[in-house]
Design a protein around this motif. Structure first.
Motif, PDB file in Angstrom:
ATOM      1  N   GLU A 178       5.074  -6.715  -0.473  1.00  0.00           N
ATOM      2  CA  GLU A 178       4.420  -5.961  -1.543  1.00  0.00           C
ATOM      3  C   GLU A 178       3.934  -6.878  -2.661  1.00  0.00           C
ATOM      4  O   GLU A 178       2.840  -6.676  -3.209  1.00  0.00           O
ATOM      5  CB  GLU A 178       5.381  -4.912  -2.102  1.00  0.00           C
ATOM      6  CG  GLU A 178       5.629  -3.716  -1.201  1.00  0.00           C
ATOM      7  CD  GLU A 178       6.618  -4.007  -0.081  1.00  0.00           C
ATOM      8  OE1 GLU A 178       6.807  -3.124   0.773  1.00  0.00           O
ATOM      9  OE2 GLU A 178       7.207  -5.108  -0.060  1.00  0.00           O
ATOM     10  N   ALA A 179       4.728  -7.891  -3.007  1.00  0.00           N
ATOM     11  CA  ALA A 179       4.326  -8.836  -4.050  1.00  0.00           C
ATOM     12  C   ALA A 179       3.079  -9.607  -3.632  1.00  0.00           C
ATOM     13  O   ALA A 179       2.166  -9.830  -4.438  1.00  0.00           O
ATOM     14  CB  ALA A 179       5.466  -9.794  -4.361  1.00  0.00           C
ATOM     15  N   ASN A 180       3.041 -10.012  -2.370  1.00  0.00           N
ATOM     16  CA  ASN A 180       1.860 -10.743  -1.864  1.00  0.00           C
ATOM     17  C   ASN A 180       0.614  -9.864  -1.908  1.00  0.00           C
ATOM     18  O   ASN A 180      -0.475 -10.334  -2.265  1.00  0.00           O
ATOM     19  CB  ASN A 180       2.117 -11.218  -0.434  1.00  0.00           C
ATOM     20  CG  ASN A 180       3.207 -12.280  -0.363  1.00  0.00           C
ATOM     21  OD1 ASN A 180       3.458 -12.997  -1.332  1.00  0.00           O
ATOM     22  ND2 ASN A 180       3.870 -12.377   0.780  1.00  0.00           N
ATOM     23  N   ILE A 181       0.776  -8.600  -1.552  1.00  0.00           N
ATOM     24  CA  ILE A 181      -0.356  -7.681  -1.581  1.00  0.00           C
ATOM     25  C   ILE A 181      -0.861  -7.504  -3.016  1.00  0.00           C
ATOM     26  O   ILE A 181      -2.071  -7.528  -3.275  1.00  0.00           O
ATOM     27  CB  ILE A 181       0.037  -6.315  -0.984  1.00  0.00           C
ATOM     28  CG1 ILE A 181       0.317  -6.464   0.516  1.00  0.00           C
ATOM     29  CG2 ILE A 181      -1.064  -5.277  -1.213  1.00  0.00           C
ATOM     30  CD1 ILE A 181       0.876  -5.208   1.157  1.00  0.00           C
ATOM     31  N   LEU A 182       0.074  -7.326  -3.954  1.00  0.00           N
ATOM     32  CA  LEU A 182      -0.326  -7.175  -5.353  1.00  0.00           C
ATOM     33  C   LEU A 182      -1.099  -8.389  -5.849  1.00  0.00           C
ATOM     34  O   LEU A 182      -2.127  -8.256  -6.521  1.00  0.00           O
ATOM     35  CB  LEU A 182       0.910  -6.958  -6.236  1.00  0.00           C
ATOM     36  CG  LEU A 182       1.607  -5.604  -6.146  1.00  0.00           C
ATOM     37  CD1 LEU A 182       2.798  -5.558  -7.106  1.00  0.00           C
ATOM     38  CD2 LEU A 182       0.645  -4.467  -6.456  1.00  0.00           C
ATOM     39  N   GLN A 183      -0.620  -9.583  -5.522  1.00  0.00           N
ATOM     40  CA  GLN A 183      -1.304 -10.796  -5.968  1.00  0.00           C
ATOM     41  C   GLN A 183      -2.715 -10.875  -5.417  1.00  0.00           C
ATOM     42  O   GLN A 183      -3.659 -11.243  -6.131  1.00  0.00           O
ATOM     43  CB  GLN A 183      -0.487 -12.021  -5.570  1.00  0.00           C
ATOM     44  CG  GLN A 183       0.788 -12.192  -6.385  1.00  0.00           C
ATOM     45  CD  GLN A 183       1.596 -13.402  -5.971  1.00  0.00           C
ATOM     46  OE1 GLN A 183       1.651 -13.742  -4.785  1.00  0.00           O
ATOM     47  NE2 GLN A 183       2.226 -14.052  -6.919  1.00  0.00           N
ATOM     48  N   GLU A 184      -2.876 -10.529  -4.139  1.00  0.00           N
ATOM     49  CA  GLU A 184      -4.201 -10.577  -3.529  1.00  0.00           C
ATOM     50  C   GLU A 184      -5.131  -9.528  -4.139  1.00  0.00           C
ATOM     51  O   GLU A 184      -6.313  -9.793  -4.370  1.00  0.00           O
ATOM     52  CB  GLU A 184      -4.080 -10.363  -2.013  1.00  0.00           C
ATOM     53  CG  GLU A 184      -3.459 -11.528  -1.265  1.00  0.00           C
ATOM     54  CD  GLU A 184      -4.244 -12.818  -1.474  1.00  0.00           C
ATOM     55  OE1 GLU A 184      -5.490 -12.780  -1.395  1.00  0.00           O
ATOM     56  OE2 GLU A 184      -3.604 -13.867  -1.722  1.00  0.00           O
ATOM     57  N   GLU A 185      -4.589  -8.336  -4.385  1.00  0.00           N
ATOM     58  CA  GLU A 185      -5.410  -7.272  -4.980  1.00  0.00           C
ATOM     59  C   GLU A 185      -5.839  -7.630  -6.400  1.00  0.00           C
ATOM     60  O   GLU A 185      -6.977  -7.363  -6.799  1.00  0.00           O
ATOM     61  CB  GLU A 185      -4.630  -5.956  -4.971  1.00  0.00           C
ATOM     62  CG  GLU A 185      -4.456  -5.340  -3.595  1.00  0.00           C
ATOM     63  CD  GLU A 185      -5.750  -4.789  -3.029  1.00  0.00           C
ATOM     64  OE1 GLU A 185      -6.634  -4.395  -3.814  1.00  0.00           O
ATOM     65  OE2 GLU A 185      -5.887  -4.764  -1.793  1.00  0.00           O
ATOM     66  N   LEU A 186      -4.931  -8.210  -7.167  1.00  0.00           N
ATOM     67  CA  LEU A 186      -5.287  -8.606  -8.526  1.00  0.00           C
ATOM     68  C   LEU A 186      -6.321  -9.716  -8.517  1.00  0.00           C
ATOM     69  O   LEU A 186      -7.270  -9.711  -9.318  1.00  0.00           O
ATOM     70  CB  LEU A 186      -4.040  -9.030  -9.307  1.00  0.00           C
ATOM     71  CG  LEU A 186      -3.448  -7.945 -10.230  1.00  0.00           C
ATOM     72  CD1 LEU A 186      -2.940  -6.771  -9.411  1.00  0.00           C
ATOM     73  CD2 LEU A 186      -2.364  -8.505 -11.108  1.00  0.00           C
ATOM     74  N   LYS A 187      -6.151 -10.661  -7.619  1.00  0.00           N
ATOM     75  CA  LYS A 187      -7.114 -11.757  -7.513  1.00  0.00           C
ATOM     76  C   LYS A 187      -8.503 -11.223  -7.186  1.00  0.00           C
ATOM     77  O   LYS A 187      -9.506 -11.651  -7.768  1.00  0.00           O
ATOM     78  CB  LYS A 187      -6.656 -12.752  -6.439  1.00  0.00           C
ATOM     79  CG  LYS A 187      -7.570 -13.959  -6.289  1.00  0.00           C
ATOM     80  CD  LYS A 187      -7.030 -14.919  -5.232  1.00  0.00           C
ATOM     81  CE  LYS A 187      -7.933 -16.137  -5.066  1.00  0.00           C
ATOM     82  NZ  LYS A 187      -7.412 -17.063  -4.014  1.00  0.00           N
ATOM     83  N   ALA A 188      -8.565 -10.272  -6.261  1.00  0.00           N
ATOM     84  CA  ALA A 188      -9.851  -9.680  -5.880  1.00  0.00           C
ATOM     85  C   ALA A 188     -10.491  -8.937  -7.046  1.00  0.00           C
ATOM     86  O   ALA A 188     -11.717  -8.855  -7.151  1.00  0.00           O
ATOM     87  CB  ALA A 188      -9.655  -8.735  -4.692  1.00  0.00           C
ATOM     88  N   ALA A 189      -9.645  -8.403  -7.940  1.00  0.00           N
ATOM     89  CA  ALA A 189     -10.154  -7.662  -9.096  1.00  0.00           C
ATOM     90  C   ALA A 189     -10.459  -8.560 -10.284  1.00  0.00           C
ATOM     91  O   ALA A 189     -10.917  -8.087 -11.327  1.00  0.00           O
ATOM     92  CB  ALA A 189      -9.144  -6.589  -9.502  1.00  0.00           C
ATOM     93  N   GLY A 190     -10.194  -9.866 -10.147  1.00  0.00           N
ATOM     94  CA  GLY A 190     -10.471 -10.790 -11.247  1.00  0.00           C
ATOM     95  C   GLY A 190      -9.368 -10.871 -12.274  1.00  0.00           C
ATOM     96  O   GLY A 190      -9.595 -11.293 -13.407  1.00  0.00           O
TER      97      GLY A 190
END
Length: 424
Positions: A177-189
């Motif tokens: 879940e932490a990895n997913i959050l990091q990737e989603e935030l990165k994609a959102a800038g």
């Protein structure tokens, strides 16, 4: 008068610390430093722009004017056309994973089983969250990043086309879940500056949607652990805090992290930062009433819905919102009320009322992140130095877009906002 200026470029073993005007984009200046020398310790400049390619730094100086050396302003090359975008933002809150369930058959059953109200928030223990997670297996689910501050930053970056530096601070587990959050935030800038709690899981919210109502059931997990000493020892925090203009703290961050939250408020006051506080949920007033009052007193802007502000008025022993505004004169209070009239008290105590645009009920999918999205749009207006009324209109627009999605899912289309036609 003739002044001689000599620029010395050092690569690659010097560290350049950017000022707030360059958005804190430290990655564009990593391990590089510029030094200068001038007669009388002054330089001649209006703007100096830098571009970084490989290990070299290029520079030029335009429109000569004299200023003290310490007031030199730096901009990354790719931000030349964005010199009006000088505000940066950091936020503190609970980094959570949202799982939204909309099944008309399942949701009423779960509301009864777990003793939940139609439109409410509740925190539960890990064991109960495991049971609820098992109950929703096999039903359609929508997964998205959650948590008030995270939602606000993602929406802000969507509105601004990722043209602002935004960083999220919080704690997560060492899990998928932490990895997913990091990737989603990165994609959102949005930059994720997470602290990993090895023995705890990343926080989760299950959102049970029933028509226009939603019940939020949360297990905060790792997010509830955020030691002050760990934060202050983080070099990222020092750099990003010093270069920031706006600091956002959500009320949920106060649970078990009072020392950290109060220290942040103190640092904001000392550093003349704009402190924004999100009231988040009515139940939090019963858990940490005094720390909540402390943050409200320290904040420049306070956001919340009418129910939350009425609870805040009671906390401050005020009988009405008008009385509360008088007690908190000097602050801007933004009171949302769903589709009903928004009330705003500006820092001078003036009361402003604005009716939100009408949205067809059949267009609404999920109101979970409506308040967070409103804040994202409003703060995007602040970053753009827009008027208070324009900031509110941007908040309405952002919220109207997000509630047509499930969870705080960012729309696939670009926002339709003409910043240039708005009043500065």
């Amino acid at each position: 008068m003739n002044h001689s200026i000599r620029f010395y470029i050092y690569t690659p073993n010097w560290t350049f610390t950017p000022c707030s005007s360059c958005f804190g984009y430290s990655e564009y200046f990593d391990e590089r430093r510029m030094k200068y020398d001038a007669i009388t310790h002054k330089i001649l400049y209006r703007h100096i722009f830098f571009s970084v390619q490989d290990k070299n730094i290029g520079y030029y100086c335009s429109t000569i004017s004299s200023a003290p050396a310490h007031s030199l302003t730096y901009y990354p090359e790719h931000l030349k056309s964005r010199t009006n975008m000088r505000k940066t933002m950091i936020a503190f809150g609970n980094p959570l994973m949202d799982i939204t369930v909309t099944s008309k058959q399942l949701v009423p059953h779960l509301l009864r089983k777990y003793n939940l109200n139609l439109d409410d928030q509740k925190e539960i223990a890990k064991k109960e969250m495991r049971s609820l997670t098992e109950d929703i297996q096999g039903y359609e689910q929508y997964v998205s990043p959650g948590g008030c501050s995270q939602n606000t930053l993602r929406v802000l970056q969507w509105i601004l086309a990722q043209q602002c530096q935004a960083t999220m601070f919080g704690s997560v587990g060492n899990d998928l879940e932490a990895n997913i959050l990091q990737e989603e935030l990165k994609a959102a800038g949005v930059r994720a500056s997470y602290i990993t709690q090895e023995n705890l899981s990343t926080g989760k919210i299950i959102v049970l949607v029933s028509g226009l109502n939603r019940s939020l059931v949360a297990h905060i997990g790792a997010a509830e652990v955020f030691p002050l000493a760990t934060l202050l020892a983080n070099p990222d925090f020092t750099l990003l805090f010093n270069s920031s203009n706006i600091v956002l703290i959500e009320a949920y961050f106060l649970t078990n992290r009072v020392e950290t939250a109060c220290k942040l408020a103190e640092l904001c006051q000392k550093g003349s930062k704009t402190l924004v506080f999100n009231l988040c949920g009515q139940y939090i007033f019963d858990i940490v009433p005094e720390p909540l009052k402390c943050l409200v007193n320290a904040a420049n802007l306070v956001f919340g819905n009418k129910t939350e502000f009425l609870a805040l008025a009671k906390l401050f022993t005020c009988t009405t919102l008008d009385n509360l505004a008088e007690a908190l004169l000097g602050k801007t209070l933004i009171v949302t009320d769903g589709p009903r009239t928004l009330v705003c008290y500006n820092s001078n105590g003036e009361k402003i009322e604005i009716v939100p645009p009408v949205i067809q009920l059949e267009e609404v999918k999920d109101t979970t992140a409506a308040g967070d999205a409103f804040m994202g749009g409003f703060l995007a207006g602040m970053v753009k130095s827009k008027s208070l009324k324009d900031c509110i209109k941007m908040g309405f627009y952002a919220a109207s877009c997000i509630i047509k999605e499930c969870g705080c899912s960012l729309p696939k289309y670009e926002p339709q906002i003409d910043f240039d036609r708005m009043i500065q």
